[in-house]
Design a protein around this motif. Structure first.
Motif, PDB file in Angstrom:
ATOM      1  N   PHE A  12       0.795  -1.216   0.000  1.00 10.23           N
ATOM      2  CA  PHE A  12       0.000   0.000   0.000  1.00 10.23           C
ATOM      3  C   PHE A  12       0.839   1.283   0.000  1.00 10.23           C
ATOM      4  O   PHE A  12       0.504   2.238  -0.710  1.00 10.23           O
ATOM      5  CB  PHE A  12      -0.979  -0.002   1.180  1.00 10.23           C
ATOM      6  CG  PHE A  12      -2.136  -0.953   1.009  1.00 10.23           C
ATOM      7  CD1 PHE A  12      -2.310  -1.649  -0.185  1.00 10.23           C
ATOM      8  CD2 PHE A  12      -3.062  -1.157   2.028  1.00 10.23           C
ATOM      9  CE1 PHE A  12      -3.370  -2.527  -0.359  1.00 10.23           C
ATOM     10  CE2 PHE A  12      -4.123  -2.033   1.868  1.00 10.23           C
ATOM     11  CZ  PHE A  12      -4.271  -2.723   0.670  1.00 10.23           C
ATOM     12  N   PRO A  13       1.912   1.386   0.798  1.00  7.48           N
ATOM     13  CA  PRO A  13       2.710   2.632   0.756  1.00  7.48           C
ATOM     14  C   PRO A  13       3.270   2.924  -0.636  1.00  7.48           C
ATOM     15  O   PRO A  13       3.213   4.070  -1.093  1.00  7.48           O
ATOM     16  CB  PRO A  13       3.841   2.354   1.765  1.00  7.48           C
ATOM     17  CG  PRO A  13       3.261   1.348   2.701  1.00  7.48           C
ATOM     18  CD  PRO A  13       2.387   0.475   1.858  1.00  7.48           C
ATOM     19  N   ALA A  14       3.794   1.899  -1.312  1.00  6.01           N
ATOM     20  CA  ALA A  14       4.325   2.112  -2.662  1.00  6.01           C
ATOM     21  C   ALA A  14       3.218   2.500  -3.625  1.00  6.01           C
ATOM     22  O   ALA A  14       3.393   3.395  -4.467  1.00  6.01           O
ATOM     23  CB  ALA A  14       5.034   0.850  -3.147  1.00  6.01           C
ATOM     24  N   LEU A  15       2.051   1.852  -3.506  1.00  3.23           N
ATOM     25  CA  LEU A  15       0.924   2.190  -4.375  1.00  3.23           C
ATOM     26  C   LEU A  15       0.427   3.607  -4.120  1.00  3.23           C
ATOM     27  O   LEU A  15       0.044   4.327  -5.055  1.00  3.23           O
ATOM     28  CB  LEU A  15      -0.218   1.188  -4.157  1.00  3.23           C
ATOM     29  CG  LEU A  15       0.030  -0.241  -4.658  1.00  3.23           C
ATOM     30  CD1 LEU A  15      -1.113  -1.152  -4.234  1.00  3.23           C
ATOM     31  CD2 LEU A  15       0.192  -0.266  -6.172  1.00  3.23           C
ATOM     32  N   ALA A  16       0.456   4.029  -2.858  1.00  9.23           N
ATOM     33  CA  ALA A  16       0.020   5.379  -2.509  1.00  9.23           C
ATOM     34  C   ALA A  16       0.957   6.421  -3.127  1.00  9.23           C
ATOM     35  O   ALA A  16       0.502   7.438  -3.668  1.00  9.23           O
ATOM     36  CB  ALA A  16      -0.032   5.547  -0.993  1.00  9.23           C
ATOM     37  N   PHE A  21       2.010  10.665  -7.001  1.00 10.38           N
ATOM     38  CA  PHE A  21       2.998  11.382  -7.809  1.00 10.38           C
ATOM     39  C   PHE A  21       2.998  11.014  -9.295  1.00 10.38           C
ATOM     40  O   PHE A  21       3.725  11.634 -10.072  1.00 10.38           O
ATOM     41  CB  PHE A  21       4.399  11.154  -7.242  1.00 10.38           C
ATOM     42  CG  PHE A  21       4.605  11.776  -5.890  1.00 10.38           C
ATOM     43  CD1 PHE A  21       4.749  13.150  -5.768  1.00 10.38           C
ATOM     44  CD2 PHE A  21       4.619  10.991  -4.751  1.00 10.38           C
ATOM     45  CE1 PHE A  21       4.918  13.726  -4.527  1.00 10.38           C
ATOM     46  CE2 PHE A  21       4.802  11.567  -3.498  1.00 10.38           C
ATOM     47  CZ  PHE A  21       4.945  12.935  -3.386  1.00 10.38           C
ATOM     48  N   PHE A  22       2.199  10.018  -9.699  1.00  5.53           N
ATOM     49  CA  PHE A  22       2.160   9.656 -11.115  1.00  5.53           C
ATOM     50  C   PHE A  22       0.736   9.659 -11.667  1.00  5.53           C
ATOM     51  O   PHE A  22       0.427  10.405 -12.588  1.00  5.53           O
ATOM     52  CB  PHE A  22       2.803   8.289 -11.343  1.00  5.53           C
ATOM     53  CG  PHE A  22       2.828   7.892 -12.792  1.00  5.53           C
ATOM     54  CD1 PHE A  22       3.768   8.420 -13.656  1.00  5.53           C
ATOM     55  CD2 PHE A  22       1.890   7.002 -13.303  1.00  5.53           C
ATOM     56  CE1 PHE A  22       3.788   8.070 -15.003  1.00  5.53           C
ATOM     57  CE2 PHE A  22       1.884   6.644 -14.641  1.00  5.53           C
ATOM     58  CZ  PHE A  22       2.840   7.187 -15.497  1.00  5.53           C
ATOM     59  N   ILE A  23      -0.129   8.844 -11.087  1.00  2.00           N
ATOM     60  CA  ILE A  23      -1.479   8.699 -11.619  1.00  2.00           C
ATOM     61  C   ILE A  23      -2.254  10.011 -11.504  1.00  2.00           C
ATOM     62  O   ILE A  23      -2.871  10.473 -12.478  1.00  2.00           O
ATOM     63  CB  ILE A  23      -2.241   7.566 -10.901  1.00  2.00           C
ATOM     64  CG1 ILE A  23      -1.509   6.229 -11.101  1.00  2.00           C
ATOM     65  CG2 ILE A  23      -3.675   7.488 -11.419  1.00  2.00           C
ATOM     66  CD1 ILE A  23      -1.434   5.795 -12.547  1.00  2.00           C
ATOM     67  N   THR A  24      -2.241  10.639 -10.322  1.00  2.00           N
ATOM     68  CA  THR A  24      -2.995  11.879 -10.119  1.00  2.00           C
ATOM     69  C   THR A  24      -2.534  13.005 -11.033  1.00  2.00           C
ATOM     70  O   THR A  24      -3.364  13.636 -11.709  1.00  2.00           O
ATOM     71  CB  THR A  24      -2.923  12.310  -8.645  1.00  2.00           C
ATOM     72  OG1 THR A  24      -3.428  11.259  -7.817  1.00  2.00           O
ATOM     73  CG2 THR A  24      -3.734  13.578  -8.416  1.00  2.00           C
ATOM     74  N   PRO A  25      -1.216  13.307 -11.126  1.00  2.00           N
ATOM     75  CA  PRO A  25      -0.797  14.359 -12.066  1.00  2.00           C
ATOM     76  C   PRO A  25      -1.125  14.034 -13.519  1.00  2.00           C
ATOM     77  O   PRO A  25      -1.419  14.946 -14.305  1.00  2.00           O
ATOM     78  CB  PRO A  25       0.725  14.424 -11.855  1.00  2.00           C
ATOM     79  CG  PRO A  25       0.956  13.881 -10.492  1.00  2.00           C
ATOM     80  CD  PRO A  25      -0.088  12.824 -10.315  1.00  2.00           C
ATOM     81  N   THR A  26      -1.086  12.745 -13.875  1.00  2.00           N
ATOM     82  CA  THR A  26      -1.427  12.357 -15.248  1.00  2.00           C
ATOM     83  C   THR A  26      -2.884  12.663 -15.557  1.00  2.00           C
ATOM     84  O   THR A  26      -3.214  13.227 -16.614  1.00  2.00           O
ATOM     85  CB  THR A  26      -1.145  10.865 -15.466  1.00  2.00           C
ATOM     86  OG1 THR A  26       0.246  10.599 -15.226  1.00  2.00           O
ATOM     87  CG2 THR A  26      -1.494  10.442 -16.885  1.00  2.00           C
TER      88      THR A  26
END
Length: 289
Positions: A12-16, A21-26
């Motif tokens: 979960f920490p890595a997925l968060a 930092f990747f999915i949301t800005p995309t």
């Protein structure tokens, strides 16, 4: 003793972090590419496909697309050719092979901006090392203004980037060569197979995973080139060495944020369209071999 299993929530920490930092800005970037976001706008308005219609009418972007594809194709091909050649040579029992491996890999750990400034001095039309050596060798007809002549500017950038990245491919291929059983090579040699036959029938097929990694990374990295072009030519002379990221930077610097984001989305789609089929073809080749 059975295999130890870890709870799924350990990831979960890595997925968060990946989500933040990747999915949301995309996702946000995709949204802004459909807006009129610019430096003078009082508020951001949705404008549909206007940005995309406008960018496909832009001849400067067409130049950037062609230069990006040429750069990516040449660098990907030559980077893997040089990296594989260096790996095969430095995999042999040479006295200085460890030192030579370090020397060839060293440019990759230097920042591209630093390398760009170094090669700006090397390519200098009057005081650069290349033209000075050519003049002393009596080859004045080969002296050129390497970075300001449209005929040679993109070629000079490609050569510079190859000098920087060939060592990385070499290391990946060297790692792949370590997994090839020496007994297999020795037995084929004892059976009378020449080096080229051993390379074609044994070494190259078993290097398929390393080849997949190298081709994919070099292709994606070269399609996203920016620092080297920016430092050496800034996309010039004129727009003859313009690539996607220098064009995007130009649009952001003029305050056309929504339009620049749309260009970035186009580059993302282009990398995906090129990268996914290449990855699938390379993986299929691994299975067949």
């Amino acid at each position: 003793m059975g295999k130890m299993k870890y709870p799924l929530y350990f990831s979960f920490p890595a997925l968060a972090v990946f989500l933040l930092f990747f999915i949301t800005p995309t996702i946000i970037g995709f949204y802004y590419s459909f807006t009129d976001w610019n430096i003078n706008a009082d508020q951001i308005r949705f404008n549909g496909l206007d940005n995309y219609i406008e960018l496909f009418k832009e001849p400067r972007l067409k130049t950037a697309l062609i230069n990006t594809l040429i750069f990516a194709a040449v660098v990907t091909l030559m980077q893997n050719f040089l990296g594989l050649g260096l790996a095969l040579i430095l995999n042999e029992a040479l006295k200085l092979r460890n030192l030579l491996r370090m020397i060839f890999f060293l440019p990759y750990v230097i920042a591209p901006i630093v390398i760009g400034y170094i090669f700006r001095a090397i390519y200098h039309p009057e005081h650069g090392i290349i033209n000075t050596l050519l003049e002393k060798a009596g080859l004045q007809f080969m002296v050129h203004d390497w970075l300001n002549d449209p005929k040679y500017a993109l070629f000079s950038i490609i050569v510079t980037d190859l000098w920087r990245v060939a060592g990385f491919s070499m290391v990946v291929y060297l790692a792949g060569l370590q997994f090839i059983p020496k007994d297999l090579i020795e037995s084929s040699s004892m059976d009378g197979a020449q080096y080229w036959q051993r390379f074609r029938s044994i070494i190259f097929p078993l290097l398929a995973p390393a080849l997949t990694v190298n081709v994919l990374l070099s292709m994606i990295g070269s399609m996203k080139v920016f620092e080297m072009v920016m430092v050496l030519t800034e996309g010039g002379p004129g727009y003859t060495t313009e690539v996607f990221y220098t064009y995007i930077r130009g649009m952001f610097s003029t305050g056309l944020f929504g339009y620049a984001t749309a260009v970035n989305v186009v580059l993302f789609v282009l990398v995906t369209i090129v990268g996914v089929p290449v990855l699938m073809a390379m993986k299929k080749r691994e299975v067949e071999m």
